[in-house]
Design a protein around this motif. Sequence first.
Motif, PDB file in Angstrom:
ATOM      1  N   TRP A 203      -4.222   2.710  -4.293  1.00 48.71           N
ATOM      2  CA  TRP A 203      -2.813   2.671  -4.651  1.00 48.71           C
ATOM      3  C   TRP A 203      -2.253   4.074  -4.708  1.00 48.71           C
ATOM      4  N   LEU A 204      -0.980   4.204  -4.341  1.00 52.01           N
ATOM      5  CA  LEU A 204      -0.318   5.503  -4.470  1.00 52.01           C
ATOM      6  C   LEU A 204       0.117   5.691  -5.928  1.00 52.01           C
ATOM      7  N   GLU A 205       0.149   6.922  -6.324  1.00 53.51           N
ATOM      8  CA  GLU A 205       0.703   7.238  -7.646  1.00 53.51           C
ATOM      9  C   GLU A 205       2.221   7.120  -7.512  1.00 53.51           C
ATOM     10  N   LEU A 206       2.813   6.203  -8.239  1.00 57.37           N
ATOM     11  CA  LEU A 206       4.257   5.992  -8.104  1.00 57.37           C
ATOM     12  C   LEU A 206       5.044   7.172  -8.668  1.00 57.37           C
ATOM     13  N   ASN A 207       6.173   7.449  -8.039  1.00 57.25           N
ATOM     14  CA  ASN A 207       7.044   8.480  -8.627  1.00 57.25           C
ATOM     15  C   ASN A 207       7.837   7.864  -9.790  1.00 57.25           C
ATOM     16  N   LEU A 208       8.563   8.716 -10.477  1.00 55.75           N
ATOM     17  CA  LEU A 208       9.213   8.270 -11.708  1.00 55.75           C
ATOM     18  C   LEU A 208      10.122   7.061 -11.484  1.00 55.75           C
ATOM     19  N   ARG A 209      10.941   7.146 -10.426  1.00 53.87           N
ATOM     20  CA  ARG A 209      11.892   6.078 -10.175  1.00 53.87           C
ATOM     21  C   ARG A 209      11.162   4.770  -9.845  1.00 53.87           C
ATOM     22  N   GLN A 210      10.124   4.885  -9.009  1.00 45.41           N
ATOM     23  CA  GLN A 210       9.359   3.683  -8.667  1.00 45.41           C
ATOM     24  C   GLN A 210       8.767   3.052  -9.922  1.00 45.41           C
ATOM     25  N   LYS A 211       8.252   3.906 -10.811  1.00 45.61           N
ATOM     26  CA  LYS A 211       7.649   3.394 -12.050  1.00 45.61           C
ATOM     27  C   LYS A 211       8.676   2.623 -12.870  1.00 45.61           C
ATOM     28  N   GLY A 231      17.569   0.287  -2.317  1.00 42.19           N
ATOM     29  CA  GLY A 231      16.759   1.495  -2.154  1.00 42.19           C
ATOM     30  C   GLY A 231      16.881   2.002  -0.737  1.00 42.19           C
ATOM     31  N   VAL A 232      17.161   3.287  -0.571  1.00 45.50           N
ATOM     32  CA  VAL A 232      17.350   3.828   0.776  1.00 45.50           C
ATOM     33  C   VAL A 232      16.079   3.651   1.597  1.00 45.50           C
ATOM     34  N   THR A 233      16.192   3.715   2.908  1.00 43.80           N
ATOM     35  CA  THR A 233      15.008   3.558   3.751  1.00 43.80           C
ATOM     36  C   THR A 233      14.024   4.676   3.412  1.00 43.80           C
ATOM     37  N   GLY A 234      12.780   4.288   3.187  1.00 48.08           N
ATOM     38  CA  GLY A 234      11.766   5.279   2.848  1.00 48.08           C
ATOM     39  C   GLY A 234      11.720   5.615   1.368  1.00 48.08           C
ATOM     40  N   SER A 235      12.415   4.854   0.530  1.00 42.18           N
ATOM     41  CA  SER A 235      12.408   5.156  -0.899  1.00 42.18           C
ATOM     42  C   SER A 235      11.154   4.621  -1.582  1.00 42.18           C
ATOM     43  N   GLY A 236      10.352   3.875  -0.821  1.00 41.51           N
ATOM     44  CA  GLY A 236       9.106   3.380  -1.411  1.00 41.51           C
ATOM     45  C   GLY A 236       9.230   2.001  -2.021  1.00 41.51           C
ATOM     46  N   LYS A 237      10.125   1.191  -1.470  1.00 41.72           N
ATOM     47  CA  LYS A 237      10.292  -0.175  -1.970  1.00 41.72           C
ATOM     48  C   LYS A 237       9.015  -0.985  -1.742  1.00 41.72           C
ATOM     49  N   THR A 238       8.461  -0.843  -0.534  1.00 43.97           N
ATOM     50  CA  THR A 238       7.292  -1.641  -0.181  1.00 43.97           C
ATOM     51  C   THR A 238       6.135  -1.369  -1.138  1.00 43.97           C
ATOM     52  N   GLU A 239       5.956  -0.111  -1.481  1.00 44.19           N
ATOM     53  CA  GLU A 239       4.892   0.245  -2.421  1.00 44.19           C
ATOM     54  C   GLU A 239       5.121  -0.435  -3.781  1.00 44.19           C
ATOM     55  N   VAL A 240       6.376  -0.456  -4.209  1.00 42.86           N
ATOM     56  CA  VAL A 240       6.702  -1.128  -5.475  1.00 42.86           C
ATOM     57  C   VAL A 240       6.426  -2.634  -5.360  1.00 42.86           C
ATOM     58  N   ARG A 387      14.373   9.286  -0.946  1.00 41.98           N
ATOM     59  CA  ARG A 387      13.133   9.000  -0.230  1.00 41.98           C
ATOM     60  C   ARG A 387      11.925   9.335  -1.111  1.00 41.98           C
ATOM     61  N   ALA A 388      10.863   8.551  -0.928  1.00 43.24           N
ATOM     62  CA  ALA A 388       9.685   8.718  -1.790  1.00 43.24           C
ATOM     63  C   ALA A 388       9.031  10.078  -1.597  1.00 43.24           C
ATOM     64  N   ASN A 389       9.092  10.602  -0.361  1.00 45.55           N
ATOM     65  CA  ASN A 389       8.433  11.882  -0.102  1.00 45.55           C
ATOM     66  C   ASN A 389       9.350  13.074  -0.384  1.00 45.55           C
ATOM     67  N   HIS A 556       9.316   0.760  11.346  1.00 46.93           N
ATOM     68  CA  HIS A 556       8.227   1.516  11.944  1.00 46.93           C
ATOM     69  C   HIS A 556       8.250   2.944  11.438  1.00 46.93           C
ATOM     70  N   ASP A 557       7.070   3.457  11.259  1.00 47.60           N
ATOM     71  CA  ASP A 557       6.954   4.791  10.705  1.00 47.60           C
ATOM     72  C   ASP A 557       6.277   5.673  11.746  1.00 47.60           C
ATOM     73  N   PHE A 558       7.059   6.452  12.482  1.00 53.47           N
ATOM     74  CA  PHE A 558       6.469   7.356  13.461  1.00 53.47           C
ATOM     75  C   PHE A 558       6.762   8.782  13.043  1.00 53.47           C
TER      76      PHE A 558
HETATM   77  P1  ADP Z   1      10.798   1.517   2.029  1.00 52.75           P
HETATM   78  O1  ADP Z   1      10.119   0.187   1.988  1.00 52.75           O
HETATM   79  O2  ADP Z   1      11.723   1.720   0.872  1.00 52.75           O
HETATM   80  O3  ADP Z   1      11.465   1.859   3.331  1.00 52.75           O
HETATM   81  P2  ADP Z   1       8.096   2.509   1.963  1.00 52.75           P
HETATM   82  O4  ADP Z   1       7.528   1.796   0.783  1.00 52.75           O
HETATM   83  O5  ADP Z   1       7.740   2.052   3.302  1.00 52.75           O
HETATM   84  O6  ADP Z   1       9.687   2.623   1.807  1.00 52.75           O
HETATM   85  O7  ADP Z   1       7.725   4.048   1.786  1.00 52.75           O
HETATM   86  C1  ADP Z   1       8.097   5.015   2.727  1.00 52.75           C
HETATM   87  C2  ADP Z   1       6.972   6.012   2.875  1.00 52.75           C
HETATM   88  O8  ADP Z   1       6.764   6.710   1.644  1.00 52.75           O
HETATM   89  C3  ADP Z   1       5.665   5.372   3.228  1.00 52.75           C
HETATM   90  O9  ADP Z   1       5.009   6.177   4.162  1.00 52.75           O
HETATM   91  C4  ADP Z   1       4.921   5.325   1.921  1.00 52.75           C
HETATM   92  O10 ADP Z   1       3.541   5.369   2.112  1.00 52.75           O
HETATM   93  C5  ADP Z   1       5.425   6.577   1.226  1.00 52.75           C
HETATM   94  N1  ADP Z   1       5.408   6.450  -0.233  1.00 52.75           N
HETATM   95  C6  ADP Z   1       5.932   5.447  -0.961  1.00 52.75           C
HETATM   96  N2  ADP Z   1       5.739   5.652  -2.270  1.00 52.75           N
HETATM   97  C7  ADP Z   1       5.080   6.829  -2.385  1.00 52.75           C
HETATM   98  C8  ADP Z   1       4.596   7.602  -3.502  1.00 52.75           C
HETATM   99  N3  ADP Z   1       4.765   7.183  -4.754  1.00 52.75           N
HETATM  100  N4  ADP Z   1       3.968   8.753  -3.216  1.00 52.75           N
HETATM  101  C9  ADP Z   1       3.817   9.160  -1.962  1.00 52.75           C
HETATM  102  N5  ADP Z   1       4.236   8.497  -0.877  1.00 52.75           N
HETATM  103  C10 ADP Z   1       4.878   7.344  -1.077  1.00 52.75           C
END
Ligand code: ADP
Length: 743
Positions: A203-211, A231-240, A387-389, A556-558
């Motif tokens: 699992w990734l360590e969630l950032n503050l907002r994700q937590k 959540g903007v694209t790449g904000s880490g929704k999927t991880e949540v 964005r999460a990164n 897609h993540d390229f």
């Molecule tokens: P979304 O679904 O909002 O578009 P994703 O969940 O796909 O975003 O996350 C975008 C990218 O950021 C992915 O490559 C993901 O692995 C990375 N990411 C998400 N959360 C974190 C986190 N807490 N720390 C580092 N990278 C993260």
Amino acid sequence: MSLFAQVIVDILNQDVDRIFTYSVSEQTPNVSVGMRVAVPFGRQKNVEGIVVSLSEETDVPWDKLKPIYSCLDETPVITQEQIALAHWIKKEYHATMADALRLFVPSTLRSGRVKTKYISMVRLSAGQDAEMLLSSVKAQSKAYRIISALSEYGEMEKTRLNQIVSQCYEPLKKLTAQGITEEFSEEAKRSPYLDISPERTPWLELNLRQKQVLEEILSSQGEYKPFLLHGVTGSGKTEVYMQAINAVVQSGKTAVVLVPEISLTPQMVLNFRKKLGDSIAILHSALGAGERYDEWRRILSGEAKIVIGARSAIFAPVQNIGIIIVDEEHENSYISETHPRYDAVAVALKRGEYNSCPVILGSATPSVTRYYQMKQGAFTLLEMPKRANGKEMPPVEVVDMTEEFSKGNRSIFSQNLYLSMCDSVSRGQQIMLFLNRRGYSSFVMCRACGETITCENCDVSLTYHSSVNKLRCHYCGYEIPMPKVCPNCSSKFIKQFGAGTQKVEEEFNKLFPEIKTVRMDVDTTRGKDAHYHLLKQLSDGSAQALIGTQMIAKGHDFPKVSLVGVVAADGMLRMPDYRSRERTFALLTQVSGRAGRAQISGKVVLQTYSPQHFVIECAAKHDYKGFYEKEIAEREAMWYPPFAKIVRVLYVCEDAQKAFDASIQAYDRIKSILEGEKETVLYLQRSAAPISRLQEMYRHQVLIKLKENQRTNEIVNEIFDAIGGIANKDLYCDIQINPVNLF
Ligand code: ADP
Ligand code: ZN
Ligand code: ZN
């Protein structure tokens, strides 16, 4: 034993849309709610039905009662919740119970085409001691090798044993006869995955907002709570999502995840499996009938705890749901385009209510209607604005194509886009070129000034109909001849708009012959793994440019993409649909989200003939809220949803006269209903459908637009009731509420 069973027969006919009571006989003592049964019906001896309840008593007189012939299942195939949901669907979408129940049962089960597949297995009988057995048979004999293989590997498929010990079947038979080994059969599962059990990633360590977001979701476990997650694209929704699911599954419950069909790629499924393991079932249209059936059974049996799927997965027989997630909730594909025209998001909310669990509707660009409802208090808003990164959203450069035109550039590519492509190519980075084919050639635009011709009444683009050389409004029937010069600037460069992906690829190849391109559109992506193989060329670097329709916008993540070019942003913006602005904004946001996601920074070049349009301006600034405010004001001013409801009653028939007559009859009945509803009615109109003849069938329609108020739903119900009975076997009636496509 209950004495009577209430059955819905599987006949799609309004006249038999009732519950019928049958008696339970000695032949069917185990009949229970949710089982399929065979019953006599009318003159038919053997009709399939589903038991929806059981009772000790009945009002049906004895001489009218018939017995159930047989049970078609050993255990229920439909859950109590699904029966309740079917009742709701019947009411909500004006379907019959049989229609509604069909949504829950795989068609293959009904037709009996796919049977559970069994495989032959073998093992040492219980209580046998391998050491002793081995000492009692000749060393290295077949019996010896069979026993040692089974003691080493445990139970296995007979075919596999035969690979280890060749020609083992005869000696095995003897061992089984002696009680030393045991042969049995086991259900085979056709696996829809490309590979078996991937390695788990941590699992990734969630950032503050994700937590914070995760906590808020999990704190509502055990109660029904609908969230809108912006959540903007790449904000880490999927991880949540994945961490929320994990917590829910750990607590013994199940999870449902809906994603649009096009984002249900093998890549996406793999990512989920890497985090959540093998208790995932996937459901989508590219699965074979057997695969689909097996996944359905894994869900019904409780073996699969997580269901990921497209629209229809919302009907999966999951029990004890602890969370429901709808990703990209704004996508049209959640609305069924065939009867019953259900909205999977609405069904998801209903299931959340039934299961008392949170429902998360996630999007980078929430649907305008739902954002409005959120503001009215229907949803709790969760926001992930970064964005999460930590990378900024990429800069978007808007290019005015009318200016390019006046400078004499007749190419598909503006100078800016061309130079940007040269730049990326010289650095060895990747490019995505995007255009949308929907609406291609269907609307008319002036290349000199960007003028499009819209309806005087409805403020949507007129659609070009080449057969009559006319422009027509799909909302109200307004029609004008195709103009020869632009009504705004008199230029004669007014014409149908748009170029296809193939054309763009050709032009690109002329400019950059040394660059390998991949084209993705409906033509190149047929087949189950086509996406995967095309995208692989990009991820492994063998191709440098991707050219495609909206499907490339998704998920897609390229990391090496530094340039996203939108060849023409106008195509979709001018679609004759009140949602075209919303869709364009969503798409532009998605595509811009593809650029510069990793180390290398990226940019977006957006070509348009309407650079001042608020959709383009807001998309360029990544400003959803700005877009929403303007859009909702337009909707209110022009009476579009969520402030109004559009109802279309369409009659389709081989016989032109019959379709016409039906629409007249419906119109008259509806008119009399609407007589006393002046406050609510915006318009009522009868006409031929915009495409008046399709696949040899004639099409006539009645269009109704109603203000959204306390009366609206009641009026819609009255309309449904009033026009019942007009349609029949040869005359098809389709009623659409806020139709996605008006053709
Ligand atoms: P979304 O679904 O909002 O578009 P994703 O969940 O796909 O975003 O996350 C975008 C990218 O950021 C992915 O490559 C993901 O692995 C990375 N990411 C998400 N959360 C974190 C986190 N807490 N720390 C580092 N990278 C993260
Ligand atoms: Zn013009
Ligand atoms: Zn109109």
